[in-house]
Scaffold this active site. Structure first.
Site, PDB file in Angstrom:
ATOM      1  NE  ARG A  58      67.418  60.545-122.681  1.00  0.00           N
ATOM      2  CZ  ARG A  58      67.635  61.772-122.217  1.00  0.00           C
ATOM      3  NH1 ARG A  58      68.771  62.043-121.577  1.00  0.00           N
ATOM      4  NH2 ARG A  58      66.737  62.714-122.397  1.00  0.00           N
ATOM      5  CG  HIS A  59      64.951  58.396-126.905  1.00  0.00           C
ATOM      6  ND1 HIS A  59      65.236  59.652-127.395  1.00  0.00           N
ATOM      7  CD2 HIS A  59      64.242  58.599-125.765  1.00  0.00           C
ATOM      8  CE1 HIS A  59      64.726  60.572-126.603  1.00  0.00           C
ATOM      9  NE2 HIS A  59      64.130  59.960-125.608  1.00  0.00           N
ATOM     10  CD  GLN A  75      62.750  68.337-134.807  1.00  0.00           C
ATOM     11  OE1 GLN A  75      63.284  67.592-135.636  1.00  0.00           O
ATOM     12  NE2 GLN A  75      63.195  69.577-134.571  1.00  0.00           N
ATOM     13  NE  ARG A 114      60.942  60.427-126.496  1.00  0.00           N
ATOM     14  CZ  ARG A 114      59.682  60.571-126.089  1.00  0.00           C
ATOM     15  NH1 ARG A 114      58.685  60.526-126.986  1.00  0.00           N
ATOM     16  NH2 ARG A 114      59.393  60.752-124.825  1.00  0.00           N
ATOM     17  CD  GLU A 149      61.312  60.581-120.096  1.00  0.00           C
ATOM     18  OE1 GLU A 149      61.338  59.871-119.057  1.00  0.00           O
ATOM     19  OE2 GLU A 149      62.306  61.153-120.549  1.00  0.00           O
ATOM     20  NE  ARG A 150      58.847  63.471-113.742  1.00  0.00           N
ATOM     21  CZ  ARG A 150      59.556  64.436-113.157  1.00  0.00           C
ATOM     22  NH1 ARG A 150      60.854  64.520-113.376  1.00  0.00           N
ATOM     23  NH2 ARG A 150      58.970  65.313-112.366  1.00  0.00           N
ATOM     24  CE  LYS A 210      63.522  69.317-121.619  1.00  0.00           C
ATOM     25  NZ  LYS A 210      64.547  68.266-121.775  1.00  0.00           N
ATOM     26  NE  ARG A 234      67.974  65.250-114.806  1.00  0.00           N
ATOM     27  CZ  ARG A 234      67.262  64.904-115.877  1.00  0.00           C
ATOM     28  NH1 ARG A 234      66.010  64.540-115.746  1.00  0.00           N
ATOM     29  NH2 ARG A 234      67.805  64.932-117.070  1.00  0.00           N
ATOM     30  CG  HIS A 238      61.611  57.078-123.039  1.00  0.00           C
ATOM     31  ND1 HIS A 238      61.430  57.792-124.198  1.00  0.00           N
ATOM     32  CD2 HIS A 238      60.918  55.922-123.205  1.00  0.00           C
ATOM     33  CE1 HIS A 238      60.662  57.110-125.035  1.00  0.00           C
ATOM     34  NE2 HIS A 238      60.341  55.965-124.446  1.00  0.00           N
ATOM     35  N   GLY A 239      65.046  58.727-120.723  1.00  0.00           N
ATOM     36  CA  GLY A 239      65.882  59.227-119.655  1.00  0.00           C
ATOM     37  C   GLY A 239      65.387  58.900-118.264  1.00  0.00           C
TER      38      GLY A 239
END
Length: 250
Positions: A8-9, A13, A60, A87-88, A98, A115, A182-183
């Site tokens: 994962r990156h 920022q 990223r 990423e999603r 968030k 999630r 990505h995650g």
């Protein structure tokens, strides 16, 4: 023995600002660059020599890959960049804080959006300047391919064709492959590789810039997998990802 490493990156920022990022092309921070350098050193210390690397089209992930490969003196290896590893897409949540979103909608709802397996966030309007249909890097793609929001299920649907067409053939040829993404695109691959249930994937968090190595058999079934380096550090980093939505804005 085919070897796959998922990375994962490093911190971006908007990771630092605690914002939903998705397809927004946010850069890594200096801390993220140092994370990538450390990831490269972990892979170098593990004796990994890659035949091929893959990444998304978001900077990223690209910068993380380049920083890690530079430490390993492997900048010369072939690299493929593809939007299917992005990423999603977080839909209308992209750019929002968030913690503020959690305060507005409740922790349970935001956890579902972040999630859950098959519940997407509210969609982004196709006329929104931030919609991928309005981004020149996707101009040659069929508009029907470009999401206004995604769940993890639809992210997996988007990632798997690239897995089957590009990554899996290289692994079956015995190559050692690095995927820096990505995650959630990596969570999707993790779910596929380890046959994780839809309920279990809800609690899986992938930490930034800690290489996750898979040893596979000739059919690409997982023989073993684990994070490089200190297992406790990987656990704490994953917990930090899980706590992002609850964190108060600073």
């Amino acid at each position: 023995m085919p070897t796959l490493v998922l990375l994962r990156h490093g911190q971006s920022q908007w990771n630092l600002d605690n914002r939903f990022t998705g397809w927004v092309d946010v850069d890594i921070t200096e801390a993220g660059r140092l994370e990538a350098v450390k990831a490269g050193q972990l892979m170098k210390d593990a004796g990994l020599r890659f035949d091929q690397a893959h990444t998304s089209v978001l900077k990223r992930a690209i910068r993380t890959l380049n920083s890690a490969l530079e430490v390993m003196d492997q900048l010369w290896i072939p690299v493929e960049k593809h939007w299917r590893l992005n990423e999603r897409h977080y839909g209308a949540l992209q750019g929002l804080d968030k913690a503020e979103t959690t305060a507005k909608h409740g922790e349970a709802q935001v956890k579902i959006w972040r999630r859950s397996y098959d519940v997407p966030p509210p969609a982004m309007d196709a006329k929104d300047p931030g919609h991928p249909a309005n981004d020149p890097r996707y101009a040659k793609l069929d508009a029907s391919c470009l999401p206004g929001t995604e769940s993890l299920a639809t992210t997996l649907d988007r990632v798997l064709p690239y897995w089957y067409d590009r990554i899996a053939p290289q692994l079956k040829a015995g190559q050692t492959v690095l995927v820096t993404a990505h995650g959630n695109s990596l969570r999707a691959l993790y779910k596929y590789l380890n046959d994780v249930s839809e309920s279990e994937i809800l609690e899986l968090n992938i930490p930034t810039a800690i290489p996750l190595r898979f040893e596979l058999d000739e059919t690409l079934k997982v023989k073993s997998f684990g994070y490089l380096g200190d297992p406790d550090a990987a656990r704490k980093a994953a917990e930090a990802v899980a706590n992002q939505a609850r964190a108060a804005k600073k």
